[in-house]
Write an enzyme that holds these catalytic residues in place. Structure first.
Site, mmCIF file in Angstrom:
data_model
loop_
_atom_site.group_PDB
_atom_site.id
_atom_site.type_symbol
_atom_site.label_atom_id
_atom_site.label_comp_id
_atom_site.label_asym_id
_atom_site.label_seq_id
_atom_site.Cartn_x
_atom_site.Cartn_y
_atom_site.Cartn_z
ATOM 1 N N ARG A 49 0.846 -1.196 0.000
ATOM 2 C CA ARG A 49 0.000 0.000 0.000
ATOM 3 C C ARG A 49 0.879 1.242 0.000
ATOM 4 O O ARG A 49 1.769 1.370 0.844
ATOM 5 C CB ARG A 49 -0.905 0.014 1.231
ATOM 6 C CG ARG A 49 -1.788 1.248 1.277
ATOM 7 C CD ARG A 49 -2.779 1.241 2.447
ATOM 8 N NE ARG A 49 -3.484 2.516 2.456
ATOM 9 C CZ ARG A 49 -3.677 3.284 3.516
ATOM 10 N NH1 ARG A 49 -3.265 2.894 4.701
ATOM 11 N NH2 ARG A 49 -4.294 4.423 3.407
ATOM 12 N N HIS A 94 -3.351 11.254 0.952
ATOM 13 C CA HIS A 94 -3.028 10.932 2.340
ATOM 14 C C HIS A 94 -2.575 12.226 3.026
ATOM 15 O O HIS A 94 -1.384 12.515 3.105
ATOM 16 C CB HIS A 94 -1.927 9.870 2.376
ATOM 17 C CG HIS A 94 -1.735 9.249 3.725
ATOM 18 N ND1 HIS A 94 -1.695 7.893 3.917
ATOM 19 C CD2 HIS A 94 -1.584 9.800 4.948
ATOM 20 C CE1 HIS A 94 -1.513 7.628 5.204
ATOM 21 N NE2 HIS A 94 -1.439 8.779 5.849
ATOM 22 N N ASN A 139 -7.305 8.843 2.567
ATOM 23 C CA ASN A 139 -6.870 8.203 3.797
ATOM 24 C C ASN A 139 -7.283 9.056 4.991
ATOM 25 O O ASN A 139 -6.940 10.238 5.068
ATOM 26 C CB ASN A 139 -5.354 8.031 3.814
ATOM 27 C CG ASN A 139 -4.899 7.311 5.076
ATOM 28 O OD1 ASN A 139 -5.100 6.115 5.212
ATOM 29 N ND2 ASN A 139 -4.338 8.046 6.012
ATOM 30 N N GLU A 140 -7.989 8.443 5.924
ATOM 31 C CA GLU A 140 -8.369 9.084 7.195
ATOM 32 C C GLU A 140 -8.937 10.490 7.035
ATOM 33 O O GLU A 140 -8.444 11.450 7.655
ATOM 34 C CB GLU A 140 -7.176 9.081 8.169
ATOM 35 C CG GLU A 140 -6.749 7.678 8.549
ATOM 36 C CD GLU A 140 -5.725 7.618 9.682
ATOM 37 O OE1 GLU A 140 -5.131 8.657 10.029
ATOM 38 O OE2 GLU A 140 -5.538 6.520 10.245
ATOM 39 N N ASN A 280 -8.195 1.671 9.401
ATOM 40 C CA ASN A 280 -6.896 1.856 10.032
ATOM 41 C C ASN A 280 -7.154 1.680 11.520
ATOM 42 O O ASN A 280 -7.853 2.495 12.131
ATOM 43 C CB ASN A 280 -6.347 3.253 9.755
ATOM 44 C CG ASN A 280 -6.010 3.457 8.283
ATOM 45 O OD1 ASN A 280 -6.070 2.519 7.482
ATOM 46 N ND2 ASN A 280 -5.660 4.672 7.924
ATOM 47 N N TYR A 282 -5.724 0.621 15.453
ATOM 48 C CA TYR A 282 -4.578 0.445 16.341
ATOM 49 C C TYR A 282 -4.975 0.168 17.783
ATOM 50 O O TYR A 282 -4.312 -0.575 18.477
ATOM 51 C CB TYR A 282 -3.703 1.714 16.348
ATOM 52 C CG TYR A 282 -3.045 2.037 15.030
ATOM 53 C CD1 TYR A 282 -3.717 2.756 14.044
ATOM 54 C CD2 TYR A 282 -1.744 1.626 14.769
ATOM 55 C CE1 TYR A 282 -3.105 3.062 12.831
ATOM 56 C CE2 TYR A 282 -1.118 1.929 13.559
ATOM 57 C CZ TYR A 282 -1.804 2.643 12.603
ATOM 58 O OH TYR A 282 -1.197 2.933 11.402
ATOM 59 N N GLU A 353 -4.392 -0.408 7.939
ATOM 60 C CA GLU A 353 -3.235 -0.115 8.799
ATOM 61 C C GLU A 353 -3.414 -0.807 10.139
ATOM 62 O O GLU A 353 -4.524 -0.844 10.670
ATOM 63 C CB GLU A 353 -3.095 1.401 9.093
ATOM 64 C CG GLU A 353 -2.727 2.235 7.901
ATOM 65 C CD GLU A 353 -2.578 3.730 8.240
ATOM 66 O OE1 GLU A 353 -2.401 4.079 9.424
ATOM 67 O OE2 GLU A 353 -2.662 4.529 7.297
ATOM 68 N N TRP A 402 1.321 -1.629 9.356
ATOM 69 C CA TRP A 402 1.957 -0.319 9.244
ATOM 70 C C TRP A 402 3.205 -0.367 10.093
ATOM 71 O O TRP A 402 3.081 -0.465 11.307
ATOM 72 C CB TRP A 402 1.012 0.778 9.755
ATOM 73 C CG TRP A 402 1.622 2.136 9.760
ATOM 74 C CD1 TRP A 402 2.424 2.678 10.716
ATOM 75 C CD2 TRP A 402 1.490 3.130 8.740
ATOM 76 N NE1 TRP A 402 2.807 3.936 10.367
ATOM 77 C CE2 TRP A 402 2.245 4.239 9.157
ATOM 78 C CE3 TRP A 402 0.815 3.195 7.510
ATOM 79 C CZ2 TRP A 402 2.340 5.407 8.386
ATOM 80 C CZ3 TRP A 402 0.912 4.349 6.769
ATOM 81 C CH2 TRP A 402 1.666 5.443 7.215
ATOM 82 N N GLU A 409 6.820 10.090 10.923
ATOM 83 C CA GLU A 409 5.530 9.914 11.580
ATOM 84 C C GLU A 409 4.896 11.276 11.903
ATOM 85 O O GLU A 409 4.746 11.661 13.050
ATOM 86 C CB GLU A 409 5.687 9.045 12.827
ATOM 87 C CG GLU A 409 4.382 8.657 13.513
ATOM 88 C CD GLU A 409 3.345 7.991 12.612
ATOM 89 O OE1 GLU A 409 3.708 7.296 11.652
ATOM 90 O OE2 GLU A 409 2.139 8.186 12.898
ATOM 91 N N TRP A 410 4.521 12.010 10.845
ATOM 92 C CA TRP A 410 3.826 13.276 10.984
ATOM 93 C C TRP A 410 4.491 14.177 12.027
ATOM 94 O O TRP A 410 5.678 14.379 11.972
ATOM 95 C CB TRP A 410 2.334 13.036 11.275
ATOM 96 C CG TRP A 410 1.765 12.053 10.296
ATOM 97 C CD1 TRP A 410 1.261 10.817 10.555
ATOM 98 C CD2 TRP A 410 1.704 12.196 8.862
ATOM 99 N NE1 TRP A 410 0.883 10.196 9.391
ATOM 100 C CE2 TRP A 410 1.134 11.006 8.349
ATOM 101 C CE3 TRP A 410 2.069 13.203 7.963
ATOM 102 C CZ2 TRP A 410 0.927 10.827 6.982
ATOM 103 C CZ3 TRP A 410 1.856 13.007 6.607
ATOM 104 C CH2 TRP A 410 1.288 11.837 6.138
ATOM 105 N N PHE A 418 7.744 3.014 13.403
ATOM 106 C CA PHE A 418 6.650 2.074 13.150
ATOM 107 C C PHE A 418 7.063 0.924 12.219
ATOM 108 O O PHE A 418 6.243 0.088 11.886
ATOM 109 C CB PHE A 418 5.454 2.813 12.515
ATOM 110 C CG PHE A 418 4.454 3.364 13.498
ATOM 111 C CD1 PHE A 418 3.400 2.581 13.965
ATOM 112 C CD2 PHE A 418 4.540 4.679 13.947
ATOM 113 C CE1 PHE A 418 2.460 3.082 14.859
ATOM 114 C CE2 PHE A 418 3.599 5.196 14.847
ATOM 115 C CZ PHE A 418 2.558 4.390 15.298
#
Ligand SMILES: *[C@@H]1O[C@H](CO)[C@@H](O)[C@H](O)[C@H]1NC(C)=O
Ligand SMILES: *[C@@H]1O[C@H](CO)[C@@H](O)[C@H](O)[C@H]1NC(C)=O
Ligand SMILES: *[C@@H]1O[C@H](CO)[C@@H](O)[C@H](O)[C@H]1NC(C)=O
Ligand SMILES: *[C@@H]1O[C@H](CO)[C@@H](O)[C@H](O)[C@H]1NC(C)=O
Length: 455
Positions: A49, A94, A139-140, A280, A282, A353, A402, A409-410, A418
């Protein structure tokens, strides 16, 4: 059954690289290369992905030309993946959009973005759809709406009042407008795919939501209702319109006129507007009512009036990790998937994810850094939970870990890792962590568990 590993090609237009004092452009241009495709092959995955950068294909949106260098860049990646028998699983946006669209009409806040996004999707289907059979539109979008327009922590950094620290925005209104335009932009892309491409190209199109599992804090009817509100205000916000053509009733009741309205034509376009739901997933949290009871730190009415707790009586909901929001709660996977199955008539689901991070520790030796037993245990328990849901009849089509590599990571930059592969951010060398070595075995076990069940 499809199995995948994820990594994302990130675009940093808005995330200030200076904060991390690293040469991000150099890292990005090398983010995915032939060597990385070899890593995927070694893990035995059958899909990868990644996201396409909208601005790399259409620097000026529909108001300028297609950038053929961008098309060639992704063609090379797609062909290299297919050459190794790895299916490209492509996300159209994204978190980032071309700056031009922000400057011209305010990006997601304007209905004009619906045709811009449709045009971009059309170009992607046209140039890549002969080989790409899995598409995620956005995405999200729920994270974009909340972080970009309510809290102002992500671009375009808009918020108001006590919600955050922004110079412009309206936290109680704009998230719903941006979301509305994202929902209808998704619908534009899907309509174009279905009318012009799907029959010939034979692929699937969906959307990926950020989805936590929510447990009521107590058995009270108030906490139960608050939990339904949390699910509605966080993910059914997008899924209900796309699948049923209307917003969830909890949102309609509380938001009233603050919720934008779908025209008859929109509703027609929206009904069953996806081929799969991307989750996604977690972690999980407890939800406590703040509508009928007073809470000191609950979320506002415009967010659904509840308190999100990660512990009860001093006990965390699951094992804490290095991310302050991420607690290990594998049973949430099964519960979430069963919830989606029941609410959305067993629409196909793909886990787009799932994973955990280590904190970067400069004192760690490489040997320490690649010994990621907690990640192996995490994936093992979440995959078992997913298998339970599938045995109970959930129509799950795939799972992506993921992430392939330690990534940017943003807002956490390179401080959280990750990856199933360790990346040395000085020389960019990749080293498989224990989890990468064990992944093949994990997914083989998973598949045989299910095979035993069906035979
Ligand atoms: C970043 O890396 C690129 C490619 O290696 C190089 O051309 C550029 O000069 C570097 N920039 C800085 C600020 O070090
Ligand atoms: C809000 O932003 C301004 C301008 O960047 C900054 O000076 C101020 O410290 C910030 N306040 C808070 C509470 O973060
Ligand atoms: C909910 O009710 C059940 C049965 O009455 C009880 O066993 C359980 O402990 C209660 N849970 C909470 C969170 O209060
Ligand atoms: C990362 O690469 C640098 C430069 O080659 C090296 O000095 C360092 O030891 C490496 N770090 C690890 C954890 O291997």
């Amino acid at each position: 059954m499809q199995f995948f590993i994820i990594c994302l090609v990130i675009h940093l237009a808005y995330f200030n690289p200076l904060k991390f004092s690293l040469n991000i452009s150099a890292h990005l241009t090398r983010l995915i290369n032939q060597e990385d495709i070899k890593l995927m092959e070694d893990m035995g995955v059958n899909s990868f992905r990644f996201s396409i950068s909208w601005a790399r294909i259409l620097p000026k949106g529909m108001h300028g030309d297609v950038n053929m260098a961008g098309i060639q860049h992704y063609n090379k990646l797609i062909d290299a993946l297919l050459h190794k028998g790895i299916q490209p699983f492509v996300t159209l946006t994204h978190y980032d959009i071309p700056q031009e669209l922000e400057d011209r009409y305010g990006g997601w806040l304007s209905p004009k973005i619906q045709s811009d996004f449709g045009y971009y999707a059309d170009m992607c289907f046209k140039y890549f759809g002969d080989r790409v059979k899995y598409w995620v539109t956005i995405n999200e979008p729920n994270v974009i709406a909340v972080r970009g327009y309510r809290l102002g922590t992500f671009p375009p950094v808009r918020c108001s009042g006590l919600f955050g620290n922004c110079s412009v925005g309206s936290s109680e209104r704009e998230p719903f407008i941006a979301a509305h335009n994202m929902i209808l932009s998704h619908a534009s892309a899907v309509t174009i795919y279905r009318t012009k491409y799907q029959e010939r190209q034979g692929g699937m199109v969906g959307i990926s939501l950020n989805t936590q599992w929510y447990e009521p804090f107590s058995n009270s009817s108030q906490d139960n209702y608050a939990t339904q509100r949390a699910r509605s205000f966080v993910y059914n916000w997008f899924l209900d319109p796309i699948i049923f053509g209307r917003y969830p009733k909890e949102m309609q009741q509380i938001l009233g006129n603050n919720l934008p309205i779908f025209s008859r034509n929109d509703m027609k376009k929206l009904k069953n507007g996806l081929d799969f739901i991307g989750l996604n997933h977690y972690t999980a949290a407890y939800i406590k009512d703040c509508l009928y009871s007073t809470c000191e730190h609950g979320v506002s009415w415009s967010e659904g009036s509840y308190f999100r707790a990660t512990e009860k009586d001093g006990v965390p909901i699951g094992e804490p990790t290095t991310m302050d929001w991420l607690f290990v709660y594998p049973q949430g996977m099964e519960k979430l998937v069963m919830y989606m199955k029941d609410r959305f008539n067993n629409t196909p689901i793909i886990i787009t994810e799932n994973g955990i991070a280590e904190s970067d520790d400069p004192d760690f030796s490489l040997e320490d850094a690649i010994n990621d037993t907690p990640r192996v245990e995490f994936m093992h328990s979440y995959l078992n939970s997913l298998a339970n849901a599938m045995r109970e009849g959930a129509n799950v089509r795939g799972y992506f870990a993921w992430s392939l590599l330690d990534n940017f990571e943003w807002l956490d930059g390179y401080t959280k890792r990750f990856g199933l592969h360790y990346v040395n951010f000085t020389n960019l060398q990749r080293t498989p962590k224990l989890s990468a070595t064990r992944y093949k075995e994990l997914i083989t076990n998973f598949q045989s568990q299910l095979a035993t069940h069906t035979s």
